[in-house]
Scaffold this motif. Structure first.
Motif, PDB file in Angstrom:
ATOM      1  N   PHE A 196       0.826  -1.211   0.000  1.00  0.00           N
ATOM      2  CA  PHE A 196       0.000   0.000   0.000  1.00  0.00           C
ATOM      3  C   PHE A 196       0.859   1.260   0.000  1.00  0.00           C
ATOM      4  N   THR A 197       2.035   1.182   0.620  1.00  0.00           N
ATOM      5  CA  THR A 197       2.896   2.354   0.727  1.00  0.00           C
ATOM      6  C   THR A 197       3.564   2.729  -0.595  1.00  0.00           C
ATOM      7  N   MET A 198       3.337   1.945  -1.633  1.00  0.00           N
ATOM      8  CA  MET A 198       3.858   2.324  -2.947  1.00  0.00           C
ATOM      9  C   MET A 198       2.983   3.375  -3.619  1.00  0.00           C
ATOM     10  N   PHE A 199       1.809   3.635  -3.045  1.00  0.00           N
ATOM     11  CA  PHE A 199       0.848   4.509  -3.695  1.00  0.00           C
ATOM     12  C   PHE A 199       0.581   5.774  -2.909  1.00  0.00           C
ATOM     13  N   ALA A 200       0.643   6.896  -3.600  1.00  0.00           N
ATOM     14  CA  ALA A 200      -0.026   8.074  -3.082  1.00  0.00           C
ATOM     15  C   ALA A 200      -1.519   7.851  -3.349  1.00  0.00           C
ATOM     16  N   MET A 201      -2.343   8.413  -2.503  1.00  0.00           N
ATOM     17  CA  MET A 201      -3.778   8.195  -2.623  1.00  0.00           C
ATOM     18  C   MET A 201      -4.507   9.517  -2.784  1.00  0.00           C
ATOM     19  N   GLY A 202      -5.579   9.472  -3.520  1.00  0.00           N
ATOM     20  CA  GLY A 202      -6.341  10.681  -3.740  1.00  0.00           C
ATOM     21  C   GLY A 202      -7.828  10.428  -3.748  1.00  0.00           C
ATOM     22  N   TRP A 203      -8.564  11.470  -3.457  1.00  0.00           N
ATOM     23  CA  TRP A 203     -10.015  11.476  -3.611  1.00  0.00           C
ATOM     24  C   TRP A 203     -10.374  12.474  -4.708  1.00  0.00           C
ATOM     25  N   PHE A 204     -11.242  12.033  -5.577  1.00  0.00           N
ATOM     26  CA  PHE A 204     -11.771  12.868  -6.649  1.00  0.00           C
ATOM     27  C   PHE A 204     -13.296  12.818  -6.574  1.00  0.00           C
ATOM     28  N   ARG A 205     -13.925  13.729  -7.258  1.00  0.00           N
ATOM     29  CA  ARG A 205     -15.386  13.691  -7.332  1.00  0.00           C
ATOM     30  C   ARG A 205     -15.841  14.081  -8.725  1.00  0.00           C
ATOM     31  N   GLN A 206     -17.005  13.597  -9.057  1.00  0.00           N
ATOM     32  CA  GLN A 206     -17.557  13.883 -10.380  1.00  0.00           C
ATOM     33  C   GLN A 206     -19.048  14.103 -10.269  1.00  0.00           C
ATOM     34  N   ALA A 207     -19.463  15.302 -10.608  1.00  0.00           N
ATOM     35  CA  ALA A 207     -20.876  15.641 -10.629  1.00  0.00           C
ATOM     36  C   ALA A 207     -21.419  15.403 -12.037  1.00  0.00           C
ATOM     37  N   PRO A 208     -22.715  15.238 -12.184  1.00  0.00           N
ATOM     38  CA  PRO A 208     -23.288  14.982 -13.510  1.00  0.00           C
ATOM     39  C   PRO A 208     -22.919  16.059 -14.512  1.00  0.00           C
ATOM     40  N   GLY A 209     -22.432  15.641 -15.670  1.00  0.00           N
ATOM     41  CA  GLY A 209     -22.079  16.568 -16.731  1.00  0.00           C
ATOM     42  C   GLY A 209     -20.752  17.283 -16.542  1.00  0.00           C
ATOM     43  N   LYS A 210     -20.037  16.918 -15.490  1.00  0.00           N
ATOM     44  CA  LYS A 210     -18.755  17.577 -15.219  1.00  0.00           C
ATOM     45  C   LYS A 210     -17.625  16.557 -15.236  1.00  0.00           C
ATOM     46  N   GLU A 211     -16.419  17.073 -15.372  1.00  0.00           N
ATOM     47  CA  GLU A 211     -15.256  16.212 -15.351  1.00  0.00           C
ATOM     48  C   GLU A 211     -14.914  15.807 -13.912  1.00  0.00           C
ATOM     49  N   ARG A 212     -14.183  14.718 -13.797  1.00  0.00           N
ATOM     50  CA  ARG A 212     -13.715  14.280 -12.486  1.00  0.00           C
ATOM     51  C   ARG A 212     -12.687  15.284 -11.985  1.00  0.00           C
ATOM     52  N   GLU A 213     -12.896  15.765 -10.770  1.00  0.00           N
ATOM     53  CA  GLU A 213     -12.016  16.794 -10.233  1.00  0.00           C
ATOM     54  C   GLU A 213     -11.333  16.341  -8.955  1.00  0.00           C
ATOM     55  N   PHE A 214     -10.134  16.830  -8.768  1.00  0.00           N
ATOM     56  CA  PHE A 214      -9.333  16.516  -7.589  1.00  0.00           C
ATOM     57  C   PHE A 214      -9.973  17.151  -6.352  1.00  0.00           C
ATOM     58  N   VAL A 215     -10.006  16.372  -5.274  1.00  0.00           N
ATOM     59  CA  VAL A 215     -10.514  16.871  -3.996  1.00  0.00           C
ATOM     60  C   VAL A 215      -9.384  16.933  -2.968  1.00  0.00           C
ATOM     61  N   ALA A 216      -8.691  15.806  -2.782  1.00  0.00           N
ATOM     62  CA  ALA A 216      -7.640  15.745  -1.775  1.00  0.00           C
ATOM     63  C   ALA A 216      -6.682  14.616  -2.119  1.00  0.00           C
ATOM     64  N   GLY A 217      -5.428  14.785  -1.694  1.00  0.00           N
ATOM     65  CA  GLY A 217      -4.437  13.751  -1.919  1.00  0.00           C
ATOM     66  C   GLY A 217      -3.499  13.651  -0.739  1.00  0.00           C
ATOM     67  N   GLN A 261      -4.281  15.334 -10.986  1.00  0.00           N
ATOM     68  CA  GLN A 261      -5.049  15.149 -12.203  1.00  0.00           C
ATOM     69  C   GLN A 261      -5.493  13.695 -12.267  1.00  0.00           C
ATOM     70  N   ALA A 262      -6.706  13.478 -12.736  1.00  0.00           N
ATOM     71  CA  ALA A 262      -7.258  12.126 -12.755  1.00  0.00           C
ATOM     72  C   ALA A 262      -6.404  11.174 -13.593  1.00  0.00           C
ATOM     73  N   HIS A 263      -5.816  11.663 -14.671  1.00  0.00           N
ATOM     74  CA  HIS A 263      -5.044  10.776 -15.545  1.00  0.00           C
ATOM     75  C   HIS A 263      -3.773  10.251 -14.880  1.00  0.00           C
ATOM     76  N   GLU A 264      -3.394  10.819 -13.747  1.00  0.00           N
ATOM     77  CA  GLU A 264      -2.201  10.364 -13.039  1.00  0.00           C
ATOM     78  C   GLU A 264      -2.475   9.143 -12.158  1.00  0.00           C
ATOM     79  N   TYR A 265      -3.751   8.818 -12.012  1.00  0.00           N
ATOM     80  CA  TYR A 265      -4.146   7.714 -11.152  1.00  0.00           C
ATOM     81  C   TYR A 265      -4.509   6.506 -12.004  1.00  0.00           C
ATOM     82  N   TYR A 266      -3.849   5.392 -11.703  1.00  0.00           N
ATOM     83  CA  TYR A 266      -4.054   4.193 -12.501  1.00  0.00           C
ATOM     84  C   TYR A 266      -5.164   3.311 -11.952  1.00  0.00           C
ATOM     85  N   TYR A 267      -5.318   3.308 -10.623  1.00  0.00           N
ATOM     86  CA  TYR A 267      -6.309   2.440 -10.000  1.00  0.00           C
ATOM     87  C   TYR A 267      -7.414   3.290  -9.385  1.00  0.00           C
ATOM     88  N   TRP A 268      -8.661   2.800  -9.525  1.00  0.00           N
ATOM     89  CA  TRP A 268      -9.812   3.545  -9.012  1.00  0.00           C
ATOM     90  C   TRP A 268     -10.765   2.609  -8.289  1.00  0.00           C
TER      91      TRP A 268
END
Length: 124
Positions: free
Chosen positions: A29-50, A107-114
């Motif tokens: 698990f320590t190999m990964f930085a972790m992030g939270w993103f959110r996506q509202a209807p009609g909008k792109e996935r946006e960064f919340v916290a990392g 940025q969402a594209h920097e995250y490989y696993y979701w």
């Protein structure tokens, strides 16, 4: 790594919710930085916290800074997002992601696993 997000729900504005993201798999698990993103209807996935691999650095979007707190427990392979003073504009599907690149991606594209996402709805 597999990610399972939970904790979403319907709350009134001003209240709190805690989201959790449980990781599993063989990769440490320590190999990964972790992030939270959110996506509202009609909008792109946006960064919340990392949060960095050793939890020594945290990052927040301007819209949640001071209200949300990200933390992680590497022994339990768990990341949490404490959300306080929720607003209707916080309503979205929230996703946790694992980033094995350098640093903590914003940025969402920097995250490989979701994870699969958990719905947060804040009523006014």
């Amino acid at each position: 790594v597999q990610l399972q997000a939970s904790g979403g729900g319907l709350v009134q504005a001003g209240n709190s919710l805690t989201l959790s993201c449980a990781a599993s798999g063989r990769t440490p698990f320590t190999m990964f930085a972790m992030g939270w993103f959110r996506q509202a209807p009609g909008k792109e996935r946006e960064f919340v916290a990392g949060i960095s691999r050793r939890a020594d650095m945290t990052f927040y979007s301007d819209s949640v800074k001071g209200r949300f707190t990200i933390s992680r427990d590497n022994d339990k392979k768990l990341v949490t997002l404490q959300m306080n003073s929720l607003k209707p504009e916080d309503s979205a599907v929230y996703y946790c992601g694992a980033d094995h690149g350098v640093g903590v991606g914003k940025q969402a594209h920097e995250y490989y696993y979701w994870g699969q996402g958990t719905q947060v709805t804040v009523s006014s």
